[in-house]
Design a protein around this motif. Structure first.
Motif, mmCIF file in Angstrom:
data_model
loop_
_atom_site.group_PDB
_atom_site.id
_atom_site.type_symbol
_atom_site.label_atom_id
_atom_site.label_comp_id
_atom_site.label_asym_id
_atom_site.label_seq_id
_atom_site.Cartn_x
_atom_site.Cartn_y
_atom_site.Cartn_z
ATOM 1 N N LEU A 81 1.083 -1.275 0.100
ATOM 2 C CA LEU A 81 0.091 -0.051 0.009
ATOM 3 C C LEU A 81 0.813 1.372 0.106
ATOM 4 C CD1 LEU A 81 -2.736 -1.028 2.400
ATOM 5 C CD2 LEU A 81 -3.033 -0.660 -0.020
ATOM 6 N N VAL A 82 1.978 1.224 0.762
ATOM 7 C CA VAL A 82 2.891 2.504 0.729
ATOM 8 C C VAL A 82 3.464 2.533 -0.558
ATOM 9 C CG1 VAL A 82 5.192 3.283 1.755
ATOM 10 C CG2 VAL A 82 3.349 2.392 3.035
ATOM 11 N N GLN A 83 3.825 1.464 -1.389
ATOM 12 C CA GLN A 83 4.384 1.629 -2.591
ATOM 13 C C GLN A 83 3.421 2.048 -3.268
ATOM 14 O OE1 GLN A 83 5.479 -2.610 -3.250
ATOM 15 N NE2 GLN A 83 7.585 -2.315 -2.634
ATOM 16 N N HIS A 84 2.193 1.688 -3.482
ATOM 17 C CA HIS A 84 1.462 2.041 -4.454
ATOM 18 C C HIS A 84 0.868 3.623 -4.189
ATOM 19 C CE1 HIS A 84 0.502 -1.369 -6.574
ATOM 20 N NE2 HIS A 84 0.225 -2.052 -5.565
ATOM 21 N N SER A 85 0.992 3.921 -3.090
ATOM 22 C CA SER A 85 0.473 5.474 -2.701
ATOM 23 C C SER A 85 1.563 6.376 -3.101
ATOM 24 C CB SER A 85 0.390 5.721 -1.198
ATOM 25 O OG SER A 85 1.292 5.424 -0.399
ATOM 26 N N LEU A 86 2.922 5.760 -2.835
ATOM 27 C CA LEU A 86 4.080 6.657 -3.510
ATOM 28 C C LEU A 86 4.103 6.602 -4.852
ATOM 29 C CD1 LEU A 86 6.793 7.998 -2.524
ATOM 30 C CD2 LEU A 86 8.131 5.864 -2.646
ATOM 31 N N ILE A 87 3.904 5.455 -5.701
ATOM 32 C CA ILE A 87 3.968 5.629 -7.060
ATOM 33 C C ILE A 87 2.613 6.746 -7.635
ATOM 34 C CG2 ILE A 87 3.016 4.446 -9.212
ATOM 35 C CD1 ILE A 87 4.519 1.930 -7.617
ATOM 36 N N ASP A 88 1.563 6.656 -6.958
ATOM 37 C CA ASP A 88 0.364 7.463 -7.273
ATOM 38 C C ASP A 88 0.838 9.046 -6.842
ATOM 39 O OD1 ASP A 88 -1.087 5.695 -7.890
ATOM 40 O OD2 ASP A 88 -2.264 5.336 -5.974
ATOM 41 N N ALA A 89 1.595 9.313 -5.878
ATOM 42 C CA ALA A 89 1.858 10.571 -5.636
ATOM 43 C C ALA A 89 3.031 11.376 -6.430
ATOM 44 C CB ALA A 89 2.890 10.530 -4.058
ATOM 45 N N ILE A 90 4.002 10.236 -6.999
ATOM 46 C CA ILE A 90 4.761 10.514 -8.076
ATOM 47 C C ILE A 90 4.098 10.876 -9.554
ATOM 48 C CG2 ILE A 90 6.707 9.568 -9.431
ATOM 49 C CD1 ILE A 90 7.854 8.063 -6.956
ATOM 50 N N ARG A 91 3.182 9.894 -9.795
ATOM 51 C CA ARG A 91 2.434 10.385 -11.061
ATOM 52 C C ARG A 91 1.574 11.496 -10.690
ATOM 53 N NH1 ARG A 91 0.318 4.366 -11.719
ATOM 54 N NH2 ARG A 91 2.116 3.607 -12.726
ATOM 55 N N ASP A 92 1.074 11.965 -9.669
ATOM 56 C CA ASP A 92 0.273 13.289 -9.222
ATOM 57 C C ASP A 92 1.183 14.467 -9.563
ATOM 58 O OD1 ASP A 92 -2.027 11.592 -9.061
ATOM 59 O OD2 ASP A 92 -1.915 11.941 -6.895
ATOM 60 N N ARG A 93 2.423 14.286 -9.238
ATOM 61 C CA ARG A 93 3.322 15.533 -9.454
ATOM 62 C C ARG A 93 3.933 15.387 -10.914
ATOM 63 N NH1 ARG A 93 6.947 16.699 -4.343
ATOM 64 N NH2 ARG A 93 5.753 15.787 -2.624
ATOM 65 N N GLY A 94 3.347 14.678 -11.556
ATOM 66 C CA GLY A 94 3.630 14.899 -12.986
ATOM 67 C C GLY A 94 5.199 14.335 -13.567
ATOM 68 N N ILE A 95 5.791 13.468 -12.781
ATOM 69 C CA ILE A 95 7.321 13.073 -12.975
ATOM 70 C C ILE A 95 7.140 11.906 -13.848
ATOM 71 C CG2 ILE A 95 9.195 12.035 -11.829
ATOM 72 C CD1 ILE A 95 8.151 13.580 -9.203
ATOM 73 N N ASP A 96 7.777 12.137 -14.904
ATOM 74 C CA ASP A 96 7.561 10.988 -15.851
ATOM 75 C C ASP A 96 9.026 10.659 -16.268
ATOM 76 O OD1 ASP A 96 4.890 11.198 -16.195
ATOM 77 O OD2 ASP A 96 5.125 13.099 -17.571
ATOM 78 N N SER A 97 10.054 11.294 -16.113
ATOM 79 C CA SER A 97 11.519 10.885 -16.429
ATOM 80 C C SER A 97 12.320 10.382 -15.068
ATOM 81 C CB SER A 97 12.069 11.848 -17.048
ATOM 82 O OG SER A 97 12.429 13.037 -16.495
ATOM 83 N N GLN A 98 13.360 9.983 -15.517
ATOM 84 C CA GLN A 98 14.471 9.278 -14.357
ATOM 85 C C GLN A 98 15.133 10.848 -13.797
ATOM 86 O OE1 GLN A 98 15.461 6.187 -13.593
ATOM 87 N NE2 GLN A 98 16.702 7.188 -11.961
ATOM 88 N N ASP A 99 15.293 11.767 -14.525
ATOM 89 C CA ASP A 99 15.945 12.879 -14.108
ATOM 90 C C ASP A 99 14.930 13.900 -13.161
ATOM 91 O OD1 ASP A 99 18.171 12.267 -15.589
ATOM 92 O OD2 ASP A 99 17.637 13.538 -17.336
ATOM 93 N N GLU A 100 13.548 13.723 -13.549
ATOM 94 C CA GLU A 100 12.678 14.395 -12.808
ATOM 95 C C GLU A 100 12.517 13.807 -11.666
ATOM 96 O OE1 GLU A 100 9.223 14.260 -15.105
ATOM 97 O OE2 GLU A 100 9.849 16.032 -16.395
ATOM 98 N N LEU A 101 12.524 12.412 -11.608
ATOM 99 C CA LEU A 101 12.534 11.774 -10.121
ATOM 100 C C LEU A 101 13.699 11.933 -9.441
ATOM 101 C CD1 LEU A 101 10.753 9.362 -8.686
ATOM 102 C CD2 LEU A 101 12.265 7.981 -9.776
#
Length: 159
Positions: A81-101
């Motif tokens: 659940l923590v992993q999924h919520s973190l992935i969702d938070a990363i997607r919500d921030r609009g992070i799409d590339s390795q450099d942005e992450l």
């Protein structure tokens, strides 16, 4: 007094009967049969008690294994659940590339976010965010995250 006299009378009859050799053999045989019966009954009780103890221990071990498996499953579900919520938070921030992450994970707010995500989980001591090459991008333990490559670590291979 009368009772004592009657008992003496019975003992006297028994003593007279025991003077007979055949009676002594019968008494010895009867004693041996009683002894063997007691020994067999004791052995049966010991074997039964042993079987019951082993069956109880097996049942308790099975119950303990089931409880541990359930607990482990719940902890893995919480981590998922923590992993999924973190992935969702990363997607919500609009992070799409390795450099942005990498840039986002260098922020102190992300470190605080990671710490808050695992704060209520008793089975999770820390959370690492690692890129596909094994480089540590962020961690809930330290800020800034130390430069390290986790690709050779045991944990990713085990999980």
């Amino acid at each position: 007094v009368i009772l004592a006299c009657q008992m003496l009378f019975h003992f006297a009859r028994l003593a007279a009967w025991l003077r007979n050799p055949r009676a002594r053999h019968m008494l010895a045989l009867f004693g041996a049969v009683i002894g063997l019966t007691l020994a067999a009954a004791t052995a049966a009780l010991v074997v039964t008690a042993r079987r019951n103890t082993i069956a109880n221990a097996e049942r308790e071990l099975s119950n303990t294994a089931y409880v541990l498996a359930e607990e482990t499953d719940q902890r893995f579900a919480a981590v998922e659940l923590v992993q999924h919520s973190l992935i969702d938070a990363i997607r919500d921030r609009g992070i799409d590339s390795q450099d942005e992450l990498s840039a986002a994970m260098a922020l102190p707010s992300i470190h605080q976010d990671l710490r808050q995500r695992i704060a209520g989980l008793s089975g999770l001591a820390f959370l690492h965010v690692v890129d596909r090459n094994g480089e540590l991008l962020g961690t809930s333990r330290l800020w800034p995250a130390p430069q390290s490559n986790r690709s050779q670590a045991e944990v990713p291979r085990c999980l």
